[in-house]
Each structure stands twice: as structure tokens, then as C-alpha cells.
Design an enzyme around this catalytic site. Structure first.
Site, PDB file in Angstrom:
ATOM      1  N   ARG A 123       0.824  -1.212   0.000  1.00 30.87           N
ATOM      2  CA  ARG A 123       0.000   0.000   0.000  1.00 30.87           C
ATOM      3  C   ARG A 123       0.858   1.262   0.000  1.00 30.87           C
ATOM      4  NH1 ARG A 123      -5.379  -1.113   3.803  1.00 30.87           N
ATOM      5  NH2 ARG A 123      -6.465  -2.352   2.234  1.00 30.87           N
ATOM      6  N   LYS A 158     -19.525 -17.993   1.920  1.00 29.19           N
ATOM      7  CA  LYS A 158     -20.940 -17.957   2.271  1.00 29.19           C
ATOM      8  C   LYS A 158     -21.783 -17.099   1.330  1.00 29.19           C
ATOM      9  CE  LYS A 158     -20.163 -18.688   7.217  1.00 29.19           C
ATOM     10  NZ  LYS A 158     -20.411 -18.161   8.587  1.00 29.19           N
ATOM     11  N   GLY A 178     -11.830  -9.083  -0.301  1.00 30.32           N
ATOM     12  CA  GLY A 178     -11.560 -10.316   0.435  1.00 30.32           C
ATOM     13  C   GLY A 178     -10.240 -10.971   0.088  1.00 30.32           C
ATOM     14  N   GLY A 190     -13.602  -3.721   1.947  1.00 30.55           N
ATOM     15  CA  GLY A 190     -14.998  -3.404   2.240  1.00 30.55           C
ATOM     16  C   GLY A 190     -15.617  -2.417   1.279  1.00 30.55           C
TER      17      GLY A 190
END
Length: 408
Positions: A39, A200, A357, A380
Site C-alpha cells: 500500500r 458464504k 476479500g 470493504g
């Protein structure tokens, strides 16, 4: 979201101006040592560019979750030092982000000099989006730049309130991210495909429901594919799946059929009795999963179908792995599809945008990330954008841009 509605800092005369730039240098650290400077390396050209144009550059960021308290395990001191190493020039560090010490360091900067202020989240006002805290942050600043797309989904003092106090602009990294995401979803070259994986269905409901009407192809992988297979009446043995999300899977399948989106579910899977590296495994059809085994990857027939679909597409949006990519041999499908997507991108046949993710880690492991058109580390914010949700950090920049334009 539209890059055209944002004011870029590029082209603005910043000489002699103190530029407060919100970055995301929330790098992983262990015992005070940075373990991955990616980053910082991505952000460094933005800092260098502003400094070379004569700005006094003041970097604002958070690190970790100190919960509004001064916890030196989360100090940005090592970040300032590493940024200086990357830039090859001095970077000052202020032991606070507001108050006398911050004001002293900011006030001492000369044109072309750089400072990093201490962790914003050492103060509760940051996450509370407190205006008085934002006013304290703004002391000494002439311009505000947000270059942290990964924080744009949060309405915090440094991403939201500060933009209402100083003339606000978008940084080059944020602009690049917005343009890449626009190219993949808002105005993609068709046919367009999305590959959505992960454990999920429940964590990707918003993503799936938002994407289905916009996609020509939707590939479902990872553990979430097992829920779809179960909803179709397959016995998935001991595979990870969500019984209470089967109705959602059925809804997504119905939406796909109604909108003309071709849904790609596994036709074969790689199963094992143990979740460990190099566990004994076999490939079976999705209607023949042994009751004592778990599906840990999609099989070669499924990979061939995905590759064939990609050959017909012009744009691919990727979020999540196809299998348990962290352990061999259950990384095979993710690696194969990633490498084919990278090959098509390199050949100029496919625009590939990926993020969220485990996606970055999976594509790095596959050796494919360098050839993707754009790889987002936003996490996110990337997922919330995929859900079609408003991003406060972007919205306030757009609002301030509109207000500035109307005042001209």
C-alpha cells in the site's frame, strides 16, 4: 459513481499550499515492523508528485483498530520511516494528528516537504465523524485530497467532514479506482462476466442481487457454490453450505433466468475427507459427492466451461476464489482460471477488474495479478460498491465538486 463528477487534484496549482491527503497506509505490521509495504509503494507516487509540484504534503491515515485510544502498537511512526525509504527523501513524523505537536510539524514544512501525522483513530472523533475533530485536523491546511478509496465506505471525520471544511479533491489512486470500477460495471464493454466466490452466500447476498441484472455471465464458486448445489437437490456431503441461505440461492437463480444472465455453477468438484494440504482427493460430478467428503474446489470440467465463457466476454469482474486456494491441490481451479483471464487481458481481449476479500491473495498466488487490468485492495469499499451502495467518502467529494462548480 462517476469519475467525471469528481475534481481531481491533478492539474491544480499546489505550489506553496499545504495539502492534507487522506491515504490508506493501514499496512500489516508485526512487532513494529512492516511485513507488506504494497500500500505504501502504491501511494508513494502520489506523495512524490505533489511534493515535486511544490506542495507541503501532510499524510493522514489510520492503522488498525486502537478504538479511540493512544495505543502505540498502532503508531504510524514506522510507516513514516518506510515511506521515506521508498521515496528516497526525508519524511517528518508528528506524534499526534491534532493539537500543538501536529500544528508545529505542519507549520514547519517548506515547499516540497512531507510529513505523516499520527494515527487518526487514536481519537474517538475520527470514527464518530465529529466536526470539531475535523476542524482540528484542518488547522494549517489549504487543500484536502482523498486518495483512500478503501476508506470511502466509511463516514469518518477524515473521509467526510474534512471534505466540507477545505477545498476537496480526489487523489490519483482514488480516481483510478473509480474509473476502473466504472469500466467494469457502469459502462462495461459487453459481454460482461462476474466471478463471485467465497465461503458464504449470506455474505454476498447484496453483491449477487445487484450484479445479476447487469451481467451476461455469472460464475459462482467457492463454498457458496455448495449452497446453490444443495438448493438444486444435490447431496453435498460434509461440504460447507448454508441451509438457511438456500432460499436466497433459489432467488438468485430465478433472477438470472429472468434477466437473461447465464449462471455458471460447478458441474464437477474436487472432494476430500480432510481439509489439509495434499489430502487424498478425487474429482466427482456434483450429483455424486460422497456423504463423508467435502467439496474443496471446482473440477476440470467446470474450469473448461468457465474458460469457454471467458473467451466470449470482453469484461470480467472477479470477487473471491473458486476453491480453498490456500492449500494444494485445491487451488488448481482458481489458478487455472486466473491465468487464463490474465492471458486474455495481456492479449487485449479482456478487461479484468478484481478485488475484495481473498481475491488479491488468490490472484497473487496464481501469478496472475500483474496482468489484470486493475486489482483493487479496497476490501470493504469494493464489496459495498458491488452491492450498489453509496460510499460517503465519494459522495461528499461529488457534492463539494458540484458546489464549487456552481460557485465559479
Amino acid at each position: 459513481m462517476s469519475a467525471g463528477s469528481l475534481r481531481p487534484i491533478e492539474g491544480v496549482d499546489v505550489r506553496g499550499k499545504t495539502v492534507l491527503i487522506r491515504a490508506d497506509v493501514n499496512v500489516p505490521m508485526k512487532d513494529g515492523v512492516i511485513t507488506d509495504a504494497t500500500r505504501l509503494e502504491r501511494f508513494a507516487p502520489t506523495v512524490a508528485g505533489l511534493a515535486d509540484r511544490g506542495a507541503k504534503v501532510v499524510v493522514l491515515s489510520h492503522l488498525g483498530r486502537p478504538k479511540g485510544e493512544r495505543n502505540m502498537a498502532f503508531t504510524l511512526g514506522p510507516v513514516a520511516e518506510k515511506l521515506g525509504d521508498i521515496l528516497g527523501r526525508p519524511v517528518q513524523f508528528a506524534s499526534d494528528c491534532v493539537g500543538p505537536e501536529a500544528e508545529r510539524v505542519v507549520g514547519s514544512l517548506k515547499d516540497g516537504e512531507i510529513a505523516v501525522l499520527e494515527n487518526l483513530r487514536f481519537h474517538k472523533g475520527e470514527e464518530e465523524n465529529d466536526r470539531s475533530f475535523a476542524l482540528r485536523l484542518s488547522v494549517g491546511g489549504d487543500l484536502y485530497v482523498n486518495d483512500a478509496f478503501s476508506c470511502a465506505h466509511r463516514a469518518h471525520a477524515s473521509t467526510h467532514q474534512l471534505a466540507t471544511i477545505l477545498p476537496a479533491y480526489a487523489g490519483p489512486s482514488l480516481m483510478a479506482e473509480v474509473k476502473a470500477l466504472e469500466a467494469a460495471l457502469d459502462r462495461p464493454k459487453r459481454p460482461v462476466a462476474a466471478l463471485v466466490g467465497g465461503a458464504k452466500v449470506s455474505s454476498k447476498i447484496g453483491v449477487l442481487e445487484f450484479l445479476v441484472p447487469k451481467m451476461d455471465h455469472l460464475v459462482i464458486g467457492g463454498g457458496m457454490a455448495n449452497t446453490f448445489l444443495a438448493a438444486l437437490g444435490n447431496d453435498v456431503g460434509k461440504s460447507l453450505y448454508e441451509a438457511d441461505a438456500m432460499e436466497t440461492a433459489e432467488k438468485v437463480m430465478a433472477m438470472a433466468a429472468e434477466s437473461g444472465c447465464q449462471l455458471h455453477l460447478p458441474v464437477d468438484v474436487v472432494v476430500a475427507r480432510e481439509f489439509k494440504a495434499n489430502a487424498a482427493n478425487e474429482t466427482v460430478g456434483v450429483d455424486a459427492i460422497p456423504s463423508d467428503a467435502m467439496a474443496l474446489d471446482v473440477g476440470p470440467k467446470t474450469v473448461a466451461e468457465i474458460v469457454a465463457a471467458l473467451a466470449t466476454c470482453s469484461t470480467l469482474l472477479w470477487n473471491g476464489p473458486l476453491g480453498a486456494f490456500e492449500i494444494e491441490p485445491f487451488n488448481a481451479a482458481t489458478n487455472a482460471v486466473a491465468q487464463e483471464a490474465a492471458r486474455l487481458t495481456k492479449a487485449g481481449k479482456l478487461v479484468t477488474v478484481a478485488g475484495g476479500g481473498d481475491t488479491v491473495a488468490a490472484l497473487n498466488a496464481a501469478g496472475a495479478s500483474d496482468d489484470f487490468t486493475y486489482l483493487s485492495t479496497a476490501g470493504g469499499a469494493f464489496l459495498e460498491w458491488l452491492e450498489g451502495r453509496d460510499l460517503p467518502g465519494i459522495d461528499i467529494l461529488k457534492t463539494q465538486s458540484t458546489l464549487a462548480a456552481s460557485a465559479d
